[in-house]
Design an enzyme around this catalytic site. Structure first.
Site, PDB file in Angstrom:
ATOM      1  N   TRP A 103       0.833  -1.208   0.000  1.00 20.52           N
ATOM      2  CA  TRP A 103       0.000   0.000   0.000  1.00 20.52           C
ATOM      3  C   TRP A 103       0.863   1.252   0.000  1.00 20.52           C
ATOM      4  CZ3 TRP A 103      -4.244  -1.410  -1.901  1.00 20.52           C
ATOM      5  CH2 TRP A 103      -4.872  -2.591  -1.520  1.00 20.52           C
ATOM      6  N   ASP A 171      -2.179   6.746   6.133  1.00 21.74           N
ATOM      7  CA  ASP A 171      -3.187   5.817   5.612  1.00 21.74           C
ATOM      8  C   ASP A 171      -3.510   4.848   6.749  1.00 21.74           C
ATOM      9  OD1 ASP A 171      -4.628   3.774   4.449  1.00 21.74           O
ATOM     10  OD2 ASP A 171      -3.133   3.289   2.910  1.00 21.74           O
ATOM     11  N   LYS A 195     -12.499  -2.098   6.191  1.00 19.65           N
ATOM     12  CA  LYS A 195     -11.791  -2.974   7.117  1.00 19.65           C
ATOM     13  C   LYS A 195     -12.334  -2.839   8.537  1.00 19.65           C
ATOM     14  CE  LYS A 195      -8.671  -3.282   3.617  1.00 19.65           C
ATOM     15  NZ  LYS A 195      -7.867  -2.424   2.747  1.00 19.65           N
TER      16      LYS A 195
HETATM   17  C1  LIG Z   1      -7.223  -1.963   1.713  1.00 19.67           C
HETATM   18  C2  LIG Z   1      -6.208  -0.901   1.834  1.00 19.67           C
HETATM   19  C3  LIG Z   1      -6.079   0.113   0.871  1.00 19.67           C
HETATM   20  C4  LIG Z   1      -6.898   0.154  -0.399  1.00 19.67           C
HETATM   21  O1  LIG Z   1      -8.172   0.582  -0.147  1.00 19.67           O
HETATM   22  P1  LIG Z   1      -9.238   0.764  -1.339  1.00 19.67           P
HETATM   23  O2  LIG Z   1     -10.391   1.309  -0.562  1.00 19.67           O
HETATM   24  O3  LIG Z   1      -9.471  -0.579  -1.927  1.00 19.67           O
HETATM   25  O4  LIG Z   1      -8.683   1.720  -2.318  1.00 19.67           O
HETATM   26  C5  LIG Z   1      -5.136   1.090   1.089  1.00 19.67           C
HETATM   27  N1  LIG Z   1      -4.356   1.085   2.172  1.00 19.67           N
HETATM   28  C6  LIG Z   1      -4.434   0.118   3.114  1.00 19.67           C
HETATM   29  C7  LIG Z   1      -3.531   0.160   4.294  1.00 19.67           C
HETATM   30  C8  LIG Z   1      -5.361  -0.903   2.963  1.00 19.67           C
HETATM   31  O5  LIG Z   1      -5.449  -1.866   3.908  1.00 19.67           O
END
Ligand SMILES: *Cc1c(COP(=O)(O)O)cnc(C)c1O
Length: 359
Positions: A103, A171, A195
């Protein structure tokens, strides 16, 4: 409910049963409107109340300063990879990034399209098995970008670096609201909801007013954070139904006792699994260094790929799904988000012990 499984999927992930029941109960007739939240106007008093409550719950549960803006956007966390540099990385400027996995790498790729990236730290050389502890942050960097929890590799920051005044962007897609932090240390936080917060379709952005003041001029309207902050995320039609579910999830977090209680539960869950791995390190082979272990995604290998396949299949038969590691790394991954009850972690731990005895 008899046919519900323990769902260890990494995302979209399990939701609290109480949340699903509330949503089901309110589905056909939301608070006497005779309509579903999916069918009402995003300009209605009912939606306004959902939006305001959701923002207020974020501020209350994460103990955010009142000057923070809480935005609900589309496009997933992946769109934020580009929006952050679009808004804060000036042409010819440099932003600092820490590369702790797929990511982070994707976020770096987007920033490189727009400006210079300084790698402040990386664990790529050791297959992302830890969080780098010493960072090199240039004093004139536009911001430092981190990925708090690495959903694929199973590492997580256990403390955050002092940036010496460089704005901190994070993030937090896979561990937001999972434990207590000083969330006011961050100038911008973003997280896809699927998540730990709700269903896919909405991305939460928490941004300080001081950071908002730095947004670049001249970006298309929807790619300017100011648009969303000024209109309370209602410039266009927001992902209304996902926002509503996030609101119900946050109400559930509050009923649990807030972040203090959620953190306690998450700690107990991850300890149940890590303790077992530490008892049998040659069998349940952790893939990350102990100091960087994630509370949310526990990754391991078994002695062979055949055993891993068997483990995943037998766990499924026993009512536990979603344990397969990400296709890029293989192995086993146990995702223990807020909505996974302690009972689920305990059932899995017992299963692991039995599996080892038999295989
Ligand atoms: C799942 C995830 C993403 C991607 O998220 P999307 O909503 O599918 O764009 C980005 N960063 C982390 C840390 C993730 O776990």
């Amino acid at each position: 409910m008899a046919n519900r499984v323990f769902n260890f999927n990494p995302g979209p992930a399990t939701l609290p049963l109480d949340v699903l029941k509330t949503v089901q109960q309110e589905l056909l007739d939301y608070k006497g409107t005779g309509m579903s939240v999916m069918e009402i106007s995003h300009r209605s008093a009912e939606f306004d109340e959902i939006n305001d409550t959701c923002i207020a719950l974020f501020k209350e549960i994460l103990e955010l300063d009142d000057s923070c803006h809480v935005l609900f956007m589309g496009g997933g966390a992946s769109t934020q990879f580009a929006m952050v540099p679009m808004n804060f990385l000036p042409k010819g400027g440099t932003a600092a990034y820490v590369d702790t996995g797929s990511w982070s790498s994707k976020a770096i790729k987007e920033a490189k399209l727009l400006g210079n990236v300084h790698l402040a730290g990386s664990s790529k050389e050791s297959k992302y098995d830890h969080i780098p502890d010493k960072l090199d942050i240039p004093g004139d960097a536009a911001y430092l970008h981190l990925t708090s929890n690495n959903t694929i590799y199973g590492t997580q920051y256990q403390a955050y670096p002092d940036t010496g005044g460089v704005p901190l962007v994070c993030d937090m897609s896979s561990d937001i609201a999972s434990r207590r932090w000083d969330f006011n240390k961050f100038d911008l936080i973003y997280a896809g909801a699927q998540k730990n917060l709700g269903p896919a379709g909405v991305t939460v952005v928490i941004i300080k007013q001081t950071m908002l003041d730095k947004c670049a001029e001249g970006n298309p309207t929807m790619f300017n954070y100011r648009t969303h902050a000024e209109k309370k995320s209602l410039y266009n039609t927001p992902p209304a139904f996902p926002i509503y579910i996030v609101k119900v999830v946050l109400e559930w977090v509050k009923t649990q006792g807030g972040l203090h209680a959620v953190e306690k539960a998450n700690m107990a869950k991850k300890e149940r699994i890590y303790q077992l791995m530490d008892q049998h390190p040659d069998y349940f082979r952790g893939t990350v260094q102990p100091g960087s272990r994630s509370w949310m995604n526990i990754t391991m290998r078994l002695p062979s790929e055949d055993l891993e396949k068997k483990f995943i299949a037998e766990a499924k038969t026993a009512g536990m799904v979603g344990l397969k590691g990400h296709r890029s790394v293989g192995g086993i991954r146990v995702s223990l988000y807020n909505a996974m009850p302690l009972e689920g972690a305990e059932k899995l731990a017992r299963f692991m012990e039995e599996f080892k005895k038999k295989n």
